[in-house]
Design a protein around this motif. Structure first.
Motif, PDB file in Angstrom:
ATOM      1  N   UNK A  56       3.045   1.596  -2.952  1.00  0.00           N
ATOM      2  CA  UNK A  56       1.407   2.414  -4.218  1.00  0.00           C
ATOM      3  C   UNK A  56       1.157   3.668  -3.949  1.00  0.00           C
ATOM      4  N   UNK A  57       0.527   4.484  -3.031  1.00  0.00           N
ATOM      5  CA  UNK A  57       1.452   5.577  -2.542  1.00  0.00           C
ATOM      6  C   UNK A  57       1.909   6.359  -2.985  1.00  0.00           C
TER       7      UNK A  57
ATOM      8  N   UNK B  41       1.143  -1.113   0.108  1.00  0.00           N
ATOM      9  CA  UNK B  41       0.129  -0.338   0.402  1.00  0.00           C
ATOM     10  C   UNK B  41       0.937   1.502   0.124  1.00  0.00           C
TER      11      UNK B  41
ATOM     12  N   UNK C 176      -5.311  -1.948  -8.900  1.00  0.00           N
ATOM     13  CA  UNK C 176      -4.862  -0.829  -7.303  1.00  0.00           C
ATOM     14  C   UNK C 176      -4.333   0.650  -7.529  1.00  0.00           C
TER      15      UNK C 176
ATOM     16  N   UNK D 238      -5.709   4.113  -5.752  1.00  0.00           N
ATOM     17  CA  UNK D 238      -5.076   4.701  -4.859  1.00  0.00           C
ATOM     18  C   UNK D 238      -4.794   6.188  -5.587  1.00  0.00           C
TER      19      UNK D 238
ATOM     20  N   UNK E 228       2.666  -7.052  -8.844  1.00  0.00           N
ATOM     21  CA  UNK E 228       2.793  -6.258  -7.575  1.00  0.00           C
ATOM     22  C   UNK E 228       3.887  -6.976  -6.983  1.00  0.00           C
TER      23      UNK E 228
END
Lengths: 401, 401
Positions: free
Chosen positions: B18-19, B15, B79, B83, B42
């Motif tokens: 990704x951000x 996470x 995903x 985001x 990922x």
């Protein structure tokens, strides 16, 4: 013969089960049949993807959610093709793009529109087992969509219709459709046949074997369904238009405990009030079931209806908020009620069925709170604590020889 | 400005990362640029899918493997779009079907042929960040293909070419291309610029920053690349046709320890013998690198070459099997050798470079076993134990002010 076989997520949850499904499909294939297999995502894959998404964005775009979820079935079908490959049977997996599974544009709850069967035909003609992703489609924007609850069943029925399949087999974890829940009524019997309409009434009422959308589509396109177990080779239940066997008055008894009752009382007797009540709830996506309207005191009227228990709180809050504009004097709820229904195409021509159901319930001391009927169904709302007793009594009365 | 940004699997492994990537892309977007993002699967998703497949079928069809692997990048892009959505920036994920990423038909190692950029343009025009699955394509059978090693880099370059992007940024876990491996040569310097050809030589020789195929494609279509870190905002290295800064004689030193030497000795001096040797190895997909042919005793000849160490056993077995038909008297191997190379476009016009490299190595007591040169590269094969010493000495001689 062309056979469409649909297996749910639990049937492909691990290696052993994938091979079990592969072997069942190969059996039909080796008899010379054309075999199309529709699969859901493996086990808890979909839940896992939902969690993953929720971690990134608790309120993700539905379009991206469908893009994410579509990977689940694609994984299943590729692995199934590999399993069949290991068993030396030619197989090919196809996703929604490859079979041009066109749907309406709405994400997360799309409806199937048409399927280009050319690719599937081509693969069947070269004697491959064709394994297709359930649950997913593509819309006019060329984006993935998903079909919502019961989606893979619907995919299977749509494929059976498009391919004019000779059989459409829906594999579940039960052996078929029963005259009542065998956990409640130990001598409940598996039905050999049931009509679409009976199945629709039973599905709505909580029989949970087939999703309504798939049955509706099967009825529309005249696709004969077989519901059977993925765990054994028992014969299952055929769902079709006309049941040829001697007409049974009642096909089954269904119960649904996820029910609560709401009474909106003392409404002014003016046009449009009932509409207002249900419109408010519809806007919040709250499904209303059995509805009863009665004349109250002083020229007012009462509207009573049932909702799913998980919607009760929101429904009451909504009604309380608009209580004045609805001209309601009082809102009452009863949380622990349940629905018990008998379903049977034979009722259409036999008006005494409802009465003898009520008599049966009276004889075992079950109090009826509300009644709702259709041409082939009688539903009563009773106390939740009475449900098992009521189901057994009704089953005894109508379904025992 | 239209910018293509490519991030590898480690950059989107969780996470937080990704951000991190989302924010970097949004920064460019908010300056008014059109942003296209290419993502790999990922973290260890691809390995996990390979394991899953291997469990079902240790030798699965490549077609089904690509179908399975393609889910990895699709998960990443969905995903990432979520985001960006959470950061209130409009974004859309697209897979190989949606961007019509056409490839050759060979599964697991396809080559890109063309991209229909219409959908991407449309999404960019409506001011969305467009997030595209790397590594995957579709072939003429309308099936998924994957591009093999370095595939996502190639996707990014192909998109940059198709969209006539103003920049193509490849994000890695290093800050750019260095004059030598900083772990071996602590004062190695990051290059500001490097030519495609230099980069190609460095990539082949083990610099591991960009995959050769992506550099070849960038060269072919004149796509200027920037290699930079996904972890910080340092400037990175520009890979382009002509380097405008004052020409450095040598751009970098590269070492590759995954090398073994094989000598096939005493071959009859007749036409086609060398061809036979390498043809045998090619059939087993064994890559042969530095090759040396020399005249042996009694009119025979010796052929010496290097292979990757993981291929050594198979190569030797193959050669032993065909020893007689090859007319070979003896096959010798040396397992622990390594390649050290200097690369620089400046060498083309400066013939003394090779000689001063040999002198440098002689001065530090490194024995040279084989030599191979191209217009912009000098490679020596030496003992593995000498590698670090050799790299430092050569770096000192050519790359320190």
């Amino acid at each position: 013969m062309l056979i469409v076989k649909k297996f749910g997520g639990t049937s492909v949850a691990d290696k052993e089960r994938i091979y079990n499904v592969a072997r069942r499909c190969i059996e039909d294939y080796q008899k010379g049949n054309d075999v199309v297999v529709v699969l859901s995502a493996m086990g808890d894959t979909t839940d896992h993807l939902l969690e993953l998404a929720n971690e990134i964005n608790p309120n993700p775009s539905k379009r991206e959610m469908d893009m994410l979820l579509a990977t689940g079935e694609q994984t299943s079908v590729a692995l199934m093709a590999m399993a069949m490959g290991a068993l030396d049977v030619p197989a090919v997996s196809l996703n929604a793009y490859q079979v041009a599974m066109h749907t309406t544009s709405s994400y997360s709850n799309a409806r199937l529109k048409r399927i280009d069967s050319e690719r599937i035909r081509h693969e069947l003609d070269s004697r491959k087992i064709v394994i297709i992703t359930g649950f997913q489609g593509i819309n006019k924007y060329d984006d993935y969509t998903t079909l919502g609850r019961g989606g893979s069943d619907t995919t299977a029925v749509a494929l059976a219709a498009a391919l004019k399949a000779d059989a459409c087999e829906i594999y579940t974890d039960v052996e078929g459709v029963y005259t009542a829940d065998p956990r409640v009524v130990p001598n409940a019997k598996k039905l050999k046949e049931i009509t679409y309409d009976e199945m629709l009434e039973l599905a709505t009422l909580g029989a949970k074997v087939l999703h309504n959308r798939s049955v509706e589509m099967a009825k529309k396109y005249g696709v004969q369904l077989v519901v059977r177990s993925s765990l054994n080779t028992a014969e299952g239940t055929i769902v079709k238009e006309a049941v040829k066997m001697e007409r049974m008055l009642v096909s089954g008894v269904a119960a649904d405990k996820n029910t609560a009752r709401i009474a909106v009382m003392g409404l002014k007797d003016q046009p449009g009030i009932a509409f207002k009540v249900f419109n408010l709830l519809a806007k919040r996506n709250i499904n209303v079931d059995v509805i009863l309207q009665s004349v109250g005191r002083d020229g007012t009227k009462d509207i009573t209806f049932t909702v799913g228990r998980d919607n009760l709180k929101e429904a009451v809050e909504t009604l309380e908020e608009y209580k004045d504009s609805l001209t309601a004097q009082k809102i009452e709820i009863e949380e622990n009620v349940a629905k018990v229904s008998i379903v049977g195409a034979g009722m259409m021509t036999n008006p005494g069925v409802a009465a003898s159901m009520f008599e049966t319930l009276y004889n075992v001391g079950v109090n009826i709170k509300m009644i709702s009927t259709s041409e082939i169904r009688v539903t009563v709302i009773i106390d939740e604590t009475d449900v098992d007793k009521a189901v057994r009594a009704v089953h005894d009365a109508f379904l025992e020889e």
